[in-house]
Design a protein around this motif. Structure first.
Motif, PDB file in Angstrom:
ATOM      1  N   CYS A 165       6.524  -2.292   7.788  1.00 14.49           N
ATOM      2  CA  CYS A 165       5.669  -1.778   6.713  1.00 14.49           C
ATOM      3  C   CYS A 165       4.815  -0.702   7.379  1.00 14.49           C
ATOM      4  O   CYS A 165       3.814  -1.002   8.023  1.00 14.49           O
ATOM      5  N   HIS A 166       5.243   0.523   7.251  1.00 14.86           N
ATOM      6  CA  HIS A 166       4.682   1.599   8.055  1.00 14.86           C
ATOM      7  C   HIS A 166       3.549   2.321   7.338  1.00 14.86           C
ATOM      8  O   HIS A 166       3.331   2.155   6.141  1.00 14.86           O
ATOM      9  N   GLY A 167       2.842   3.141   8.107  1.00 15.46           N
ATOM     10  CA  GLY A 167       1.734   3.914   7.571  1.00 15.46           C
ATOM     11  C   GLY A 167       0.716   4.159   8.661  1.00 15.46           C
ATOM     12  O   GLY A 167       0.793   3.573   9.750  1.00 15.46           O
ATOM     13  N   ASP A 170      -0.771   1.590  11.550  1.00 19.05           N
ATOM     14  CA  ASP A 170       0.193   0.530  11.815  1.00 19.05           C
ATOM     15  C   ASP A 170       0.149   0.105  13.284  1.00 19.05           C
ATOM     16  O   ASP A 170       0.243   0.940  14.188  1.00 19.05           O
ATOM     17  N   HIS A 201       6.655   1.813   2.973  1.00 14.07           N
ATOM     18  CA  HIS A 201       5.298   2.251   3.264  1.00 14.07           C
ATOM     19  C   HIS A 201       4.329   1.192   2.742  1.00 14.07           C
ATOM     20  O   HIS A 201       4.546   0.601   1.682  1.00 14.07           O
ATOM     21  N   HIS A 287       5.815   6.897  -1.577  1.00 13.44           N
ATOM     22  CA  HIS A 287       5.187   7.364  -0.341  1.00 13.44           C
ATOM     23  C   HIS A 287       6.240   7.738   0.708  1.00 13.44           C
ATOM     24  O   HIS A 287       7.427   7.482   0.521  1.00 13.44           O
ATOM     25  N   ASP A 293       7.261   9.469   7.914  1.00 13.94           N
ATOM     26  CA  ASP A 293       5.970   8.966   8.378  1.00 13.94           C
ATOM     27  C   ASP A 293       5.838   9.136   9.885  1.00 13.94           C
ATOM     28  O   ASP A 293       4.793   9.553  10.393  1.00 13.94           O
TER      29      ASP A 293
END
Length: 307
Positions: A165-167, A170, A201, A287, A293
């Motif tokens: 679960c990136h962003g 993180d 995301h 996103h 990302d």
């Protein structure tokens, strides 16, 4: 609705809380520390001080709410080697939520995972993990208990999250791979690197949790998957380009020495679909993708001196 959220200041929870508030819900967040309480208050939510081990507190908070989103998990003890202890604590909390919400038709949403669900093929929402004593299956049995809450008058659902679960901010798998590449001087993958991981995301994941608590039918399995599968070699290539280090294949027998604790994960193929979730709730991830990302550069900020 008045929604009680555990793990409200965590990686996913800190995105779920503002998502709920912006949609007009009142949020009550569980906080086990002063820092967590401050973060939850700053986000505009109420605070209940305690931990997932405070079962009477969980019962009262759930009974006073119109719905519950359970994101908390004792990752600290899980990663220190006591996964069974973390899973047992989680199960006790889930049992208490079931008691508090039984017969109310109120929603209960549990965060779960996708890893190991359907080895060798693309996992769907219809797949259920068997119990083999592994850490994956231990948590899966808790998820199956939550789905069974539907027969007890609870609008229960399980959101299975992608392993990444990136962003920005993180500290999970992707940031760990960046740290390993920086330390080793090469960006690695195992074998040919064609194995794929699903990704989402965290802001898209937060939106899915809101849709689940608002209108997921009882007994729903939902997949927090924006991308069915991203090849790990492609991830390694982006990391190598940003760190200006070679991109290399690591032999399976050398994986433990190179990747450390991630060796057991990085070579897995974990593709998963979210087609049924999108059809059921109209969820549309908007996103950046995982590679987009990574390319934004925030994963590559140099660590602070002494960090």
């Amino acid at each position: 609705m008045r929604i009680f959220v555990t793990g409200a200041s965590g990686w996913i929870g800190s995105a779920v809380v503002p998502e709920l508030i912006e949609a007009g819900h009142q949020v009550v967040g569980l906080a086990r520390s002063d820092a967590s309480a401050a973060a939850i208050t700053a986000a505009g939510a109420e605070v209940v001080r305690g931990t997932v081990d405070d079962l009477d507190l969980l019962r009262d908070a759930a009974a006073a709410s119109d719905g519950v989103i359970h994101l908390a998990f004792k990752h600290d003890i899980a990663f220190s080697g006591d996964f069974q202890g973390a899973a047992d604590a989680d199960r006790r909390a889930v049992d208490v939520f079931g008691e508090a919400l039984a017969g109310s038709d109120r929603p209960f949403v549990l965060a779960s995972g996708l890893a190991g669900l359907a080895p060798g093929r693309v996992a769907t929402e219809r797949d259920m993990a068997g119990f083999d004593g592994s850490t994956v299956s231990i948590r899966a049995t808790t998820a199956q208990e939550v789905l069974a809450f539907a027969s007890r008058g609870i609008r229960s659902s399980v959101v299975r999250l992608s392993p990444t679960c990136h962003g920005e901010g993180d500290n999970g798998f992707m940031s760990t791979l960046v740290a390993i590449a920086r330390e080793k001087g090469v960006s690695g993958y195992i074998g040919d690197g064609a194995n794929r991981w699903p990704a989402v995301h965290r802001l898209d994941a937060a939106h899915l949790f809101r849709l689940a608590v608002e209108r997921a039918p009882a007994g729903s399995v939902l997949h927090g998957v924006a991308e069915e599968g991203v090849a790990i070699r492609d991830v390694a290539e982006v990391i190598g380009r940003h760190l200006d280090v070679p991109v290399v294949s690591v032999a399976p027998e050398a994986a433990a020495g190179h990747f450390g604790w991630m060796a057991g994960f990085i070579g897995l193929g974990l593709p998963a679909s979210s087609t049924l979730t999108r059809e059921l709730l109209g969820w549309k991830p908007t996103h950046p993708s995982l590679l987009e990302d990574l390319d934004k550069g925030h994963y590559f900020h140099a660590p602070a001196a002494g960090a």
